[in-house]
Motif scaffolding. Structure first.
Motif, mmCIF file in Angstrom:
data_model
loop_
_atom_site.group_PDB
_atom_site.id
_atom_site.type_symbol
_atom_site.label_atom_id
_atom_site.label_comp_id
_atom_site.label_asym_id
_atom_site.label_seq_id
_atom_site.Cartn_x
_atom_site.Cartn_y
_atom_site.Cartn_z
ATOM 1 N N VAL A 144 2.686 23.564 -5.403
ATOM 2 C CA VAL A 144 1.770 22.461 -5.122
ATOM 3 C C VAL A 144 1.374 21.754 -6.411
ATOM 4 O O VAL A 144 1.032 22.395 -7.412
ATOM 5 C CB VAL A 144 0.506 22.978 -4.400
ATOM 6 N N LEU A 145 1.433 20.448 -6.400
ATOM 7 C CA LEU A 145 0.952 19.621 -7.497
ATOM 8 C C LEU A 145 0.602 18.251 -6.936
ATOM 9 O O LEU A 145 1.483 17.477 -6.574
ATOM 10 C CB LEU A 145 2.009 19.467 -8.594
ATOM 11 N N ILE A 146 -0.694 17.967 -6.820
ATOM 12 C CA ILE A 146 -1.125 16.686 -6.248
ATOM 13 C C ILE A 146 -0.783 15.573 -7.222
ATOM 14 O O ILE A 146 -1.145 15.619 -8.400
ATOM 15 C CB ILE A 146 -2.642 16.696 -5.968
ATOM 16 N N SER A 147 -0.079 14.550 -6.721
ATOM 17 C CA SER A 147 0.338 13.446 -7.579
ATOM 18 C C SER A 147 0.304 12.144 -6.810
ATOM 19 O O SER A 147 0.221 12.126 -5.574
ATOM 20 C CB SER A 147 1.749 13.695 -8.126
ATOM 21 N N PHE A 148 0.359 11.056 -7.574
ATOM 22 C CA PHE A 148 0.387 9.727 -6.966
ATOM 23 C C PHE A 148 0.995 8.770 -7.984
ATOM 24 O O PHE A 148 0.656 8.836 -9.171
ATOM 25 C CB PHE A 148 -1.033 9.268 -6.589
ATOM 26 N N PRO A 149 1.896 7.893 -7.551
ATOM 27 C CA PRO A 149 2.570 6.971 -8.492
ATOM 28 C C PRO A 149 1.668 5.828 -8.931
ATOM 29 O O PRO A 149 1.871 4.666 -8.546
ATOM 30 C CB PRO A 149 3.779 6.485 -7.686
ATOM 31 N N THR A 150 0.675 6.121 -9.734
ATOM 32 C CA THR A 150 -0.292 5.129 -10.195
ATOM 33 C C THR A 150 0.419 3.971 -10.916
ATOM 34 O O THR A 150 1.268 4.185 -11.779
ATOM 35 C CB THR A 150 -1.302 5.766 -11.156
ATOM 36 N N GLY A 151 0.061 2.757 -10.514
ATOM 37 C CA GLY A 151 0.629 1.584 -11.170
ATOM 38 C C GLY A 151 1.951 1.111 -10.608
ATOM 39 O O GLY A 151 2.456 0.054 -11.013
ATOM 40 N N LEU A 152 2.538 1.861 -9.682
ATOM 41 C CA LEU A 152 3.814 1.454 -9.108
ATOM 42 C C LEU A 152 3.633 0.195 -8.251
ATOM 43 O O LEU A 152 2.738 0.133 -7.429
ATOM 44 C CB LEU A 152 4.383 2.589 -8.240
ATOM 45 N N LYS A 153 4.483 -0.773 -8.461
ATOM 46 C CA LYS A 153 4.442 -1.996 -7.681
ATOM 47 C C LYS A 153 5.741 -2.133 -6.914
ATOM 48 O O LYS A 153 6.819 -2.135 -7.493
ATOM 49 C CB LYS A 153 4.233 -3.210 -8.597
ATOM 50 N N ILE A 154 5.621 -2.232 -5.596
ATOM 51 C CA ILE A 154 6.815 -2.384 -4.751
ATOM 52 C C ILE A 154 6.582 -3.472 -3.728
ATOM 53 O O ILE A 154 5.467 -3.883 -3.470
ATOM 54 C CB ILE A 154 7.186 -1.059 -4.045
ATOM 55 N N ARG A 201 0.830 -1.204 0.000
ATOM 56 C CA ARG A 201 0.000 0.000 0.000
ATOM 57 C C ARG A 201 0.867 1.258 0.000
ATOM 58 O O ARG A 201 1.853 1.335 0.721
ATOM 59 C CB ARG A 201 -0.902 0.019 1.240
ATOM 60 N N ILE A 202 0.460 2.223 -0.814
ATOM 61 C CA ILE A 202 1.098 3.532 -0.858
ATOM 62 C C ILE A 202 0.049 4.544 -0.413
ATOM 63 O O ILE A 202 -1.009 4.661 -1.028
ATOM 64 C CB ILE A 202 1.608 3.864 -2.271
ATOM 65 N N GLU A 230 -6.496 6.988 -8.055
ATOM 66 C CA GLU A 230 -6.701 5.671 -7.461
ATOM 67 C C GLU A 230 -5.685 5.351 -6.361
ATOM 68 O O GLU A 230 -5.048 4.297 -6.359
ATOM 69 C CB GLU A 230 -6.679 4.588 -8.544
ATOM 70 N N ALA A 231 -5.546 6.298 -5.432
ATOM 71 C CA ALA A 231 -4.704 6.044 -4.259
ATOM 72 C C ALA A 231 -5.251 4.862 -3.468
ATOM 73 O O ALA A 231 -6.457 4.622 -3.429
ATOM 74 C CB ALA A 231 -4.652 7.292 -3.370
ATOM 75 N N ASP A 232 -4.357 4.103 -2.854
ATOM 76 C CA ASP A 232 -4.756 2.896 -2.131
ATOM 77 C C ASP A 232 -5.632 3.207 -0.920
ATOM 78 O O ASP A 232 -6.643 2.556 -0.682
ATOM 79 C CB ASP A 232 -3.520 2.123 -1.677
ATOM 80 N N GLU A 233 -5.229 4.180 -0.145
ATOM 81 C CA GLU A 233 -6.005 4.674 0.984
ATOM 82 C C GLU A 233 -5.432 6.024 1.389
ATOM 83 O O GLU A 233 -4.364 6.423 0.909
ATOM 84 C CB GLU A 233 -6.017 3.693 2.159
ATOM 85 N N LEU A 234 -6.132 6.736 2.246
ATOM 86 C CA LEU A 234 -5.675 8.045 2.707
ATOM 87 C C LEU A 234 -5.657 8.084 4.225
ATOM 88 O O LEU A 234 -6.536 7.503 4.874
ATOM 89 C CB LEU A 234 -6.591 9.166 2.201
ATOM 90 N N VAL A 235 -4.684 8.788 4.769
ATOM 91 C CA VAL A 235 -4.641 9.083 6.196
ATOM 92 C C VAL A 235 -4.828 10.586 6.361
ATOM 93 O O VAL A 235 -4.095 11.376 5.757
ATOM 94 C CB VAL A 235 -3.309 8.642 6.836
ATOM 95 N N VAL A 236 -5.808 10.980 7.151
ATOM 96 C CA VAL A 236 -6.090 12.382 7.431
ATOM 97 C C VAL A 236 -5.756 12.648 8.896
ATOM 98 O O VAL A 236 -6.302 11.988 9.788
ATOM 99 C CB VAL A 236 -7.566 12.723 7.156
ATOM 100 N N LEU A 237 -4.861 13.593 9.147
ATOM 101 C CA LEU A 237 -4.432 13.897 10.512
ATOM 102 C C LEU A 237 -4.634 15.373 10.821
ATOM 103 O O LEU A 237 -4.066 16.231 10.142
ATOM 104 C CB LEU A 237 -2.958 13.539 10.708
ATOM 105 N N ASP A 238 -5.435 15.664 11.833
ATOM 106 C CA ASP A 238 -5.503 17.027 12.366
ATOM 107 C C ASP A 238 -4.329 17.125 13.329
ATOM 108 O O ASP A 238 -4.428 16.799 14.517
ATOM 109 C CB ASP A 238 -6.836 17.250 13.065
ATOM 110 N N PHE A 239 -3.185 17.562 12.809
ATOM 111 C CA PHE A 239 -1.910 17.291 13.459
ATOM 112 C C PHE A 239 -1.658 18.037 14.763
ATOM 113 O O PHE A 239 -0.785 17.653 15.535
ATOM 114 C CB PHE A 239 -0.748 17.542 12.482
ATOM 115 N N ASN A 240 -2.386 19.109 15.040
ATOM 116 C CA ASN A 240 -2.184 19.832 16.299
ATOM 117 C C ASN A 240 -3.373 19.714 17.252
ATOM 118 O O ASN A 240 -3.417 20.400 18.267
ATOM 119 C CB ASN A 240 -1.905 21.315 16.031
ATOM 120 N N ALA A 241 -4.332 18.865 16.916
ATOM 121 C CA ALA A 241 -5.548 18.776 17.719
ATOM 122 C C ALA A 241 -5.265 18.386 19.169
ATOM 123 O O ALA A 241 -5.792 18.993 20.106
ATOM 124 C CB ALA A 241 -6.534 17.787 17.085
#
Length: 247
Positions: A237-247, A5-6, A43-54
């Motif tokens: 800023v440029l939103i990107s994701f390594p689509t298709g990358l297999k590691i 997962r990425i 098609e990101a695998d999943e997302l983590v959302v953090l309210d980092f100073n909460a």
């Protein structure tokens, strides 16, 4: 064997999307809703959302905002920040998230893992560990957005969290955060070989080789922020994701 997962990590502050460097110098980078829509398309695998100073600021969860974010997502979502009780966790799940990310609360209420796990399962609990070197050069775990030293070593704390019932561990290197210098692979390796649950590496990724290096060190998944929201270090800023990358 399943594909690694990425995971993009989105940092929230006052409803906006921000990025930090070594947990400081928070810079506004855009609207989280639009960002999630782009990650849907990529098609990101999943997302983590953090309210980092909460937790550090003792703020309540912005349930309206995080529900709005989850409502736009087509992939599994995890949320962390300001979760202080089982009731808080329940509200996060009700807002549309599959996982909760727990950090500072675990030092005061470690039994919250068992409470959440008994209802939602261990797979719904991500225990986050923020690590940096102290003045003696030793790795130590910090809480409250890296502002409080706990005295624990990363391996010691990871083992405790696994024993308490966490489904996976997210280890974040404070010293590497936002630097584009690569993951702290020694840190990743030291923890990965001492636990039997998935380990997510975070902090410092700048290219796909960094992702591969973390996996080679034992990470079950790789997470990153700057690499997925900027064109490159020092650029816009440029939103990107390594689509298709297999590691």
């Amino acid at each position: 064997m399943s594909r690694t997962r990425i995971i993009p990590v989105l940092l929230l502050k006052n409803g906006g999307l921000y990025k930090t460097i070594k947990f400081k110098s928070a810079t506004y980078v855009g609207d989280p809703i639009n960002t999630v829509k782009i990650f849907n398309e990529k098609e990101a695998d999943e997302l983590v959302v953090l309210d980092f100073n909460a937790s550090a600021e003792n703020r309540a969860i912005d349930l309206k905002k995080i529900a709005e974010i989850a409502g736009e997502a087509f992939m599994p979502m995890a949320y962390g920040g300001g979760i202080k009780s089982m009731d808080d966790a329940r509200k996060v799940f009700d807002a549309g998230y599959e996982k909760v990310v727990l950090n500072s609360i675990l030092f005061d209420k470690p039994d919250i893992i068992e409470s959440i796990g008994s209802v939602y399962g261990a797979q719904a609990i991500v225990a986050a560990i923020d690590v940096k070197k102290n003045f003696l050069g030793k790795y130590k775990v910090y809480s409250h957005s890296g502002t409080k030293s706990t005295g624990y070593s990363p391996v010691e704390w990871a083992r405790k969290l696994e024993g308490a019932g966490a489904g996976e561990i997210l280890v974040n290197s404070i010293d590497q955060d936002g630097t584009w210098a690569g993951y702290n692979v020694d840190l990743v390796e030291s923890i990965a070989h001492q636990i039997n649950i998935p380990l997510i590496a975070c902090g410092g990724a700048g290219n796909t080789e960094d992702l591969k290096n973390a996996v080679a060190a034992g990470a079950s998944a790789v997470a990153a922020g700057s690499m997925f929201v900027y064109q490159k270090k020092g650029m816009g800023v440029l939103i990107s994701f390594p689509t298709g990358l297999k590691i």
